[in-house]
Enzyme design. Structure first.
Site, PDB file in Angstrom:
ATOM      1  N   GLN A 295     -36.876  20.110  14.991  1.00 48.30           N
ATOM      2  CA  GLN A 295     -36.700  18.933  14.130  1.00 48.30           C
ATOM      3  C   GLN A 295     -35.261  18.453  13.952  1.00 48.30           C
ATOM      4  O   GLN A 295     -34.988  17.256  14.029  1.00 48.30           O
ATOM      5  CB  GLN A 295     -37.293  19.225  12.735  1.00 48.30           C
ATOM      6  CG  GLN A 295     -37.239  18.023  11.827  1.00 48.30           C
ATOM      7  CD  GLN A 295     -37.766  18.250  10.425  1.00 48.30           C
ATOM      8  OE1 GLN A 295     -37.455  17.512   9.520  1.00 48.30           O
ATOM      9  NE2 GLN A 295     -38.595  19.254  10.219  1.00 48.30           N
TER      10      GLN A 295
ATOM     11  N   GLU B  79     -35.649  25.278   8.613  1.00 46.72           N
ATOM     12  CA  GLU B  79     -35.483  24.446   7.411  1.00 46.72           C
ATOM     13  C   GLU B  79     -35.317  25.226   6.104  1.00 46.72           C
ATOM     14  O   GLU B  79     -34.321  25.105   5.400  1.00 46.72           O
ATOM     15  CB  GLU B  79     -36.715  23.522   7.301  1.00 46.72           C
ATOM     16  CG  GLU B  79     -36.834  22.754   6.007  1.00 46.72           C
ATOM     17  CD  GLU B  79     -35.775  21.663   5.858  1.00 46.72           C
ATOM     18  OE1 GLU B  79     -35.550  20.926   6.821  1.00 46.72           O
ATOM     19  OE2 GLU B  79     -35.181  21.552   4.768  1.00 46.72           O
TER      20      GLU B  79
ATOM     21  N   ASP C 241     -33.204  20.256   8.030  1.00 43.02           N
ATOM     22  CA  ASP C 241     -33.395  19.768   9.400  1.00 43.02           C
ATOM     23  C   ASP C 241     -32.985  18.298   9.532  1.00 43.02           C
ATOM     24  O   ASP C 241     -31.998  17.966  10.182  1.00 43.02           O
ATOM     25  CB  ASP C 241     -34.863  19.911   9.804  1.00 43.02           C
ATOM     26  CG  ASP C 241     -35.194  21.339  10.215  1.00 43.02           C
ATOM     27  OD1 ASP C 241     -34.283  22.078  10.584  1.00 43.02           O
ATOM     28  OD2 ASP C 241     -36.382  21.703  10.176  1.00 43.02           O
TER      29      ASP C 241
ATOM     30  N   GLY D  63     -27.582  13.509 -13.351  1.00 40.70           N
ATOM     31  CA  GLY D  63     -26.429  12.759 -13.832  1.00 40.70           C
ATOM     32  C   GLY D  63     -26.334  12.736 -15.349  1.00 40.70           C
ATOM     33  O   GLY D  63     -26.950  13.531 -16.046  1.00 40.70           O
ATOM     34  N   GLY D  64     -25.566  11.815 -15.843  1.00 43.89           N
ATOM     35  CA  GLY D  64     -25.351  11.715 -17.277  1.00 43.89           C
ATOM     36  C   GLY D  64     -26.425  10.919 -17.996  1.00 43.89           C
ATOM     37  O   GLY D  64     -26.317  10.673 -19.195  1.00 43.89           O
TER      38      GLY D  64
HETATM   39  N1  CAO Z   1     -34.807  25.396  30.988  1.00 42.71           N
HETATM   40  C1  CAO Z   1     -34.652  26.726  30.913  1.00 42.71           C
HETATM   41  N2  CAO Z   1     -34.444  27.386  29.764  1.00 42.71           N
HETATM   42  C2  CAO Z   1     -34.423  26.642  28.636  1.00 42.71           C
HETATM   43  C3  CAO Z   1     -34.563  25.254  28.646  1.00 42.71           C
HETATM   44  C4  CAO Z   1     -34.775  24.610  29.892  1.00 42.71           C
HETATM   45  N3  CAO Z   1     -34.933  23.307  30.003  1.00 42.71           N
HETATM   46  N4  CAO Z   1     -34.499  24.807  27.374  1.00 42.71           N
HETATM   47  C5  CAO Z   1     -34.308  25.874  26.601  1.00 42.71           C
HETATM   48  N5  CAO Z   1     -34.252  27.000  27.363  1.00 42.71           N
HETATM   49  C6  CAO Z   1     -34.047  28.372  26.913  1.00 42.71           C
HETATM   50  C7  CAO Z   1     -32.728  28.596  26.247  1.00 42.71           C
HETATM   51  O1  CAO Z   1     -31.708  28.689  27.189  1.00 42.71           O
HETATM   52  C8  CAO Z   1     -32.995  29.896  25.500  1.00 42.71           C
HETATM   53  O2  CAO Z   1     -32.867  30.963  26.406  1.00 42.71           O
HETATM   54  P1  CAO Z   1     -32.057  32.328  26.090  1.00 42.71           P
HETATM   55  O3  CAO Z   1     -32.581  32.834  24.766  1.00 42.71           O
HETATM   56  O4  CAO Z   1     -32.445  33.202  27.237  1.00 42.71           O
HETATM   57  O5  CAO Z   1     -30.634  32.028  26.041  1.00 42.71           O
HETATM   58  C9  CAO Z   1     -34.472  29.783  25.157  1.00 42.71           C
HETATM   59  O6  CAO Z   1     -34.982  28.695  25.898  1.00 42.71           O
HETATM   60  C10 CAO Z   1     -34.858  29.587  23.719  1.00 42.71           C
HETATM   61  O7  CAO Z   1     -33.942  28.808  22.984  1.00 42.71           O
HETATM   62  P2  CAO Z   1     -33.793  29.054  21.425  1.00 42.71           P
HETATM   63  O8  CAO Z   1     -33.336  30.466  21.193  1.00 42.71           O
HETATM   64  O9  CAO Z   1     -32.938  27.989  20.878  1.00 42.71           O
HETATM   65  O10 CAO Z   1     -35.284  28.855  20.890  1.00 42.71           O
HETATM   66  P3  CAO Z   1     -36.123  29.717  19.827  1.00 42.71           P
HETATM   67  O11 CAO Z   1     -37.465  29.075  19.822  1.00 42.71           O
HETATM   68  O12 CAO Z   1     -36.070  31.164  20.081  1.00 42.71           O
HETATM   69  O13 CAO Z   1     -35.355  29.425  18.436  1.00 42.71           O
HETATM   70  C11 CAO Z   1     -34.525  28.023  16.640  1.00 42.71           C
HETATM   71  C12 CAO Z   1     -35.582  28.217  17.733  1.00 42.71           C
HETATM   72  C13 CAO Z   1     -34.724  26.652  16.042  1.00 42.71           C
HETATM   73  C14 CAO Z   1     -34.678  29.101  15.569  1.00 42.71           C
HETATM   74  C15 CAO Z   1     -33.107  28.121  17.283  1.00 42.71           C
HETATM   75  O14 CAO Z   1     -33.039  27.236  18.354  1.00 42.71           O
HETATM   76  C16 CAO Z   1     -31.962  27.813  16.315  1.00 42.71           C
HETATM   77  O15 CAO Z   1     -31.616  28.620  15.444  1.00 42.71           O
HETATM   78  N6  CAO Z   1     -31.357  26.629  16.473  1.00 42.71           N
HETATM   79  C17 CAO Z   1     -30.195  26.235  15.683  1.00 42.71           C
HETATM   80  C18 CAO Z   1     -30.575  25.841  14.296  1.00 42.71           C
HETATM   81  C19 CAO Z   1     -31.606  24.754  14.244  1.00 42.71           C
HETATM   82  O16 CAO Z   1     -31.478  23.710  14.797  1.00 42.71           O
HETATM   83  N7  CAO Z   1     -32.644  25.045  13.481  1.00 42.71           N
HETATM   84  C20 CAO Z   1     -33.588  24.027  13.096  1.00 42.71           C
HETATM   85  C21 CAO Z   1     -34.734  23.947  13.957  1.00 42.71           C
HETATM   86  S1  CAO Z   1     -35.807  22.745  13.287  1.00 42.71           S
HETATM   87  O17 CAO Z   1     -36.604  23.557  12.107  1.00 42.71           O
END
Ligand code: CAO
Length: 415
Positions: free
Chosen positions: A17, A139, A168, A247-248
């Site tokens: 998001q 979030e 988010d 606020g106030g």
């Molecule tokens: N081709 C190949 N690999 C891809 C890719 C693509 N097109 N797109 C993504 N990937 C891979 C990434 O390189 C990553 O790989 P590694 O872990 O091996 O380095 C993997 O997919 C997963 O990415 P991620 O760790 O970001 O995803 P997740 O689902 O495990 O985590 C989230 C999700 C949101 C917790 C994390 O991305 C995060 O903390 N983001 C920053 C904060 C944020 O934006 N949070 C709000 C999210 S909205 O609620």
């Protein structure tokens, strides 16, 4: 008519998001947003909270309008080359991967600068540098770590998160501002830069008034507009203030006619000082206008519970819309508690493009929230979200790949 961000190309590496709300805004302002997703899977929200089998969820469609979707496996060596070609062509790379993911892919800031020194690299992370910088964040984690949860809810209950996605979507908004600011600075310097919006920082920025109150509390030991005053207790930290206005001008949520059966038959009522006499007249307590116990804001503060109870006796005789109509006549600030159903059906919001009906080839018609920021010379036209990889061939052709090369890359699993 041209759009404000015409000519700006965004390499959109965002998912879920926070990042997608940012790039959707940029797309609405006219940027060409190219969303990079993994073939076969795509943004995880495509399949989350689905209401129709095998169709992109509303979660995805409502966060990814006006974008193009390309599939690239960025861990495949040939896929990496395609990504490099995109980095050469784009102005901004936006990402909200877990910390370190972009580096692990091989696209460090230094590498990106080498490829395109004008590129702006914009990131959402859960936390800025510090003890939690490596944490994944969603979030509600941000709402808790940014001070919102400890200050939301009622004094006798646990911390509460809000339905507004301040972690988010709020951070997405902050990031979008950072990106356009960096684009502006680039017109002077010719250089890109890194833009970071940490969700904890974004939430805290929106909770600024509570840090104000923390310092007031430490100096004076009490805050008179809080419901804990005068009979409750203040501790060391800003307490939860229920529905008190920050606020106030004291405010509270009051019952309206029908509250027994309708969970949203309520109105927010503000006892703004300049209209106090009018409030007294409307609710039939004319004597309060001159009574020294009620006539001034300071005199009213210790009596707010009693005052709101009296006003509520009046609001309970009216529907929230009737009360709103009457109170508005006297410039008394108030607001009906609107349900999502009422908002979805509100004609004026449809008219301004704040609620928009969109047609999607697989889902059919659905409602979304349009661009809340209206530019007179760059009106927003909301277009449906892309299907997974819908624009891969188109974008590859723009990058100079021939149909044969595209087909070979597809066979190799790179796109
Ligand atoms: N081709 C190949 N690999 C891809 C890719 C693509 N097109 N797109 C993504 N990937 C891979 C990434 O390189 C990553 O790989 P590694 O872990 O091996 O380095 C993997 O997919 C997963 O990415 P991620 O760790 O970001 O995803 P997740 O689902 O495990 O985590 C989230 C999700 C949101 C917790 C994390 O991305 C995060 O903390 N983001 C920053 C904060 C944020 O934006 N949070 C709000 C999210 S909205 O609620």
């Amino acid at each position: 008519m041209g759009k404000a961000l015409d000519g700006v190309r965004i390499l959109d590496f965002t998912h879920v998001q926070s990042g997608p709300t940012c790039t959707q805004l940029l797309a609405w302002f006219g940027a060409d947003v190219i969303k990079v997703e993994r073939a076969g899977a795509g943004d995880i929200t495509r399949e989350q909270l689905r209401d129709i089998p095998d169709v992109d969820s509303l979660y995805f469609t409502m966060l990814n309008h006006n974008k193009r979707s390309v599939t690239i496996d960025t861990k495949n060596p040939e896929g990496k080359q395609v990504l490099e070609a995109l980095i050469h062509q784009c102005d901004v790379l936006v990402e909200n991967f877990a910390p370190g993911a972009l580096d692990r892919m091989g696209f460090t800031w230094e590498r990106i600068q080498e490829l395109n020194p004008r590129m702006i690299v914009a990131s959402v992370k859960g936390f800025g540098p510090g003890p939690y910088e490596d944490c994944k964040v969603y979030e509600n984690v941000a709402q808790c770590a940014g001070g919102a949860a400890s200050t939301t809810g009622f004094d006798d209950g646990p911390p509460v998160v809000t339905g507004a996605q301040i972690g988010d979507s709020g951070t997405g908004l902050h990031l979008a501002l950072g990106i356009v600011t960096a684009l502006y600075q680039r017109t002077q310097t010719g250089r890109g830069q890194r833009v970071l919006a940490a969700m904890q920082d974004g939430v805290l920025n929106l909770c600024r008034v509570k840090l104000r109150d923390q310092q007031r509390l430490e100096r004076t030991g009490e805050m008179k507009e809080y419901p804990q005053y005068p009979n409750g207790q203040f501790g060391e930290a800003v307490p939860r203030a229920g529905n008190a206005s920050g606020g106030g001008q004291p405010g509270w949520i009051l019952k309206c006619k029908g509250w027994e059966t309708d969970p949203n038959a309520y109105i927010y009522f503000i006892t703004q000082a300049p209209v106090w006499t009018k409030i007294c007249n409307v609710i039939g307590k004319e004597e309060w206008a001159t009574d020294p116990d009620y006539a001034t804001p300071a005199a009213r503060l210790p009596r707010l519970k009693e005052i709101f109870a009296e006003i509520e006796r009046w609001t309970m005789t009216k529907s929230k819309f009737e009360a709103m109509q009457i109170l508005n006549k006297y410039d008394i600030p108030c607001g009906p508690i609107l349900s999502m159903k009422e908002i979805a059906e509100e004609p004026s919001l449809r008219k301004t493009g704040t609620i928009v009906e969109v047609d999607h080839p697989k889902r059919g018609k659905y409602l979304t929230v349009g661009n809340p920021i209206k530019l007179s010379d760059s009106p927003t036209e909301v277009k449906r979200s892309p299907l997974l990889g819908e624009h891969t061939d188109e974008v590859m052709a723009e990058l100079g790949y021939s149909p044969e090369q595209i087909s070979a890359l597809r066979t190799a699993g790179a796109i």
